[in-house]
Design an enzyme around this catalytic site. Sequence first.
Site, PDB file in Angstrom:
ATOM      1  N   TYR A   5       5.101  12.260  -0.441  1.00  0.00           N
ATOM      2  CA  TYR A   5       4.819  10.897  -0.885  1.00  0.00           C
ATOM      3  C   TYR A   5       5.081   9.966   0.293  1.00  0.00           C
ATOM      4  O   TYR A   5       6.220   9.619   0.576  1.00  0.00           O
ATOM      5  CB  TYR A   5       5.729  10.570  -2.083  1.00  0.00           C
ATOM      6  CG  TYR A   5       5.424   9.284  -2.821  1.00  0.00           C
ATOM      7  CD1 TYR A   5       4.478   8.367  -2.356  1.00  0.00           C
ATOM      8  CD2 TYR A   5       6.070   8.987  -4.002  1.00  0.00           C
ATOM      9  CE1 TYR A   5       4.214   7.194  -3.043  1.00  0.00           C
ATOM     10  CE2 TYR A   5       5.820   7.813  -4.707  1.00  0.00           C
ATOM     11  CZ  TYR A   5       4.895   6.925  -4.224  1.00  0.00           C
ATOM     12  OH  TYR A   5       4.635   5.764  -4.906  1.00  0.00           O
ATOM     13  N   LYS A  35       0.369  12.219  -0.545  1.00  0.00           N
ATOM     14  CA  LYS A  35      -0.145  10.999  -1.184  1.00  0.00           C
ATOM     15  C   LYS A  35       0.058   9.869  -0.180  1.00  0.00           C
ATOM     16  O   LYS A  35       1.193   9.549   0.178  1.00  0.00           O
ATOM     17  CB  LYS A  35       0.660  10.753  -2.463  1.00  0.00           C
ATOM     18  CG  LYS A  35       0.482   9.414  -3.091  1.00  0.00           C
ATOM     19  CD  LYS A  35       0.987   9.484  -4.504  1.00  0.00           C
ATOM     20  CE  LYS A  35       1.930   8.370  -4.885  1.00  0.00           C
ATOM     21  NZ  LYS A  35       1.416   7.032  -4.635  1.00  0.00           N
TER      22      LYS A  35
HETATM   23  O1  SI3 Z   1       4.154   6.262  -7.275  1.00  0.00           O
HETATM   24  C1  SI3 Z   1       3.364   5.460  -7.738  1.00  0.00           C
HETATM   25  O2  SI3 Z   1       3.567   4.878  -8.785  1.00  0.00           O
HETATM   26  C2  SI3 Z   1       2.149   5.130  -6.998  1.00  0.00           C
HETATM   27  O3  SI3 Z   1       1.324   5.973  -6.798  1.00  0.00           O
HETATM   28  C3  SI3 Z   1       2.013   3.776  -6.557  1.00  0.00           C
HETATM   29  C4  SI3 Z   1       0.657   3.435  -5.968  1.00  0.00           C
HETATM   30  O4  SI3 Z   1       0.464   4.035  -4.721  1.00  0.00           O
HETATM   31  C5  SI3 Z   1       0.616   1.929  -5.868  1.00  0.00           C
HETATM   32  N1  SI3 Z   1       1.487   1.500  -4.801  1.00  0.00           N
HETATM   33  C6  SI3 Z   1       2.369   0.546  -4.905  1.00  0.00           C
HETATM   34  C7  SI3 Z   1       3.237   0.283  -3.733  1.00  0.00           C
HETATM   35  O5  SI3 Z   1       2.477  -0.127  -5.889  1.00  0.00           O
HETATM   36  C8  SI3 Z   1      -0.798   1.439  -5.684  1.00  0.00           C
HETATM   37  O6  SI3 Z   1      -1.553   1.922  -6.749  1.00  0.00           O
HETATM   38  C9  SI3 Z   1      -0.801  -0.092  -5.666  1.00  0.00           C
HETATM   39  O7  SI3 Z   1      -0.104  -0.599  -6.773  1.00  0.00           O
HETATM   40  C10 SI3 Z   1      -2.188  -0.665  -5.679  1.00  0.00           C
HETATM   41  O8  SI3 Z   1      -2.938  -0.065  -4.674  1.00  0.00           O
HETATM   42  C11 SI3 Z   1      -2.134  -2.181  -5.471  1.00  0.00           C
HETATM   43  O9  SI3 Z   1      -1.656  -2.501  -4.195  1.00  0.00           O
END
Ligand code: SI3
Length: 292
Positions: free
Chosen positions: A135, A163
């Site tokens: 991650y 990821k």
């Molecule tokens: O672990 C997780 O919940 C994720 O996969 C989080 C995901 O990578 C999100 N990252 C963060 C920092 O929130 C993204 O989906 C993000 O919310 C989205 O791209 C908006 O910036």
Amino acid sequence: MKQFEGIYPAIITPIDEDEEINEKALAQVIEKTIGQGVSGFYVSGSTGESFLLRDEQRVQLIKAVCAIVDGRCDVIANIGTFSTRASIKMANAAAECGVTAISAVPPFYFSYSKREIVQYYFDIAEASGMPVILYNIPKMSGVSFGTEELVELLAHDGIVGVKQTTMDLMQTEALVRTCRDKAVFNGHDEILLPALSVGVRASIGSTFSIMADVFVQLKKAFDAGDMERARYLQGKGNGMIRTLLEIGIFPAIKGVLKLQGIDCGNCIKPFQPLRPEDYQKLEKALVDLYGG
Ligand code: SI3
């Protein structure tokens, strides 16, 4: 080796007023998104507020997601914690629940050396025997992996993917090209289309809980070579993401789910409940996305 492909919601953790898990709302979110064509779920991640949950709640959550999904799609569980021993314990618990793979944030807070972080991942992979997905989330973990370090980690047989929650598409492209037998997941929903264009085939993201259909269709359009439609859908999704980021991504996602008829509660404190003006902005963003 298993191929991961498609859209994977990083699922929120619905809670009640006592900050206990609301499994009924969890099932509603899962059923809604499975109906929209997702390939699996990423559970107990950042969006799942994992570091605000007690250990037994994290296991309860993983168990509940596996039971609700019941083999219909993949379940990837983030088992990363503050120590190697505790992460292995969580990995073994996740394996018993029946997850497809585990994932782990790098250990943070103390500034570990790269040698210590690499060993952390090798220890988890070897002790659990589970496929591990790295991650990479430098903004939140404070750990910035170089491309060579990721390639070294991915050379381990037990590490099956990474990821990439980073805007560094140059690194993502290098990983896709160099580590051909490994899964490279996009981790920022707002750059799914550019990530697909450098060869990514799967994406884990928090906003898929509220608009998986948009991103499932985007990937289909990309695969069919319909770039105009893919760009249109990325733009639609990004309109919503802009509002979510302005309000605060995780509380705002729960706010949208409430407007969509699934009450997942607030985020765990110190996150604060949304204000009426936040809901007004979210209502407008929903109309812009799906129409009134
Ligand atoms: O672990 C997780 O919940 C994720 O996969 C989080 C995901 O990578 C999100 N990252 C963060 C920092 O929130 C993204 O989906 C993000 O919310 C989205 O791209 C908006 O910036």
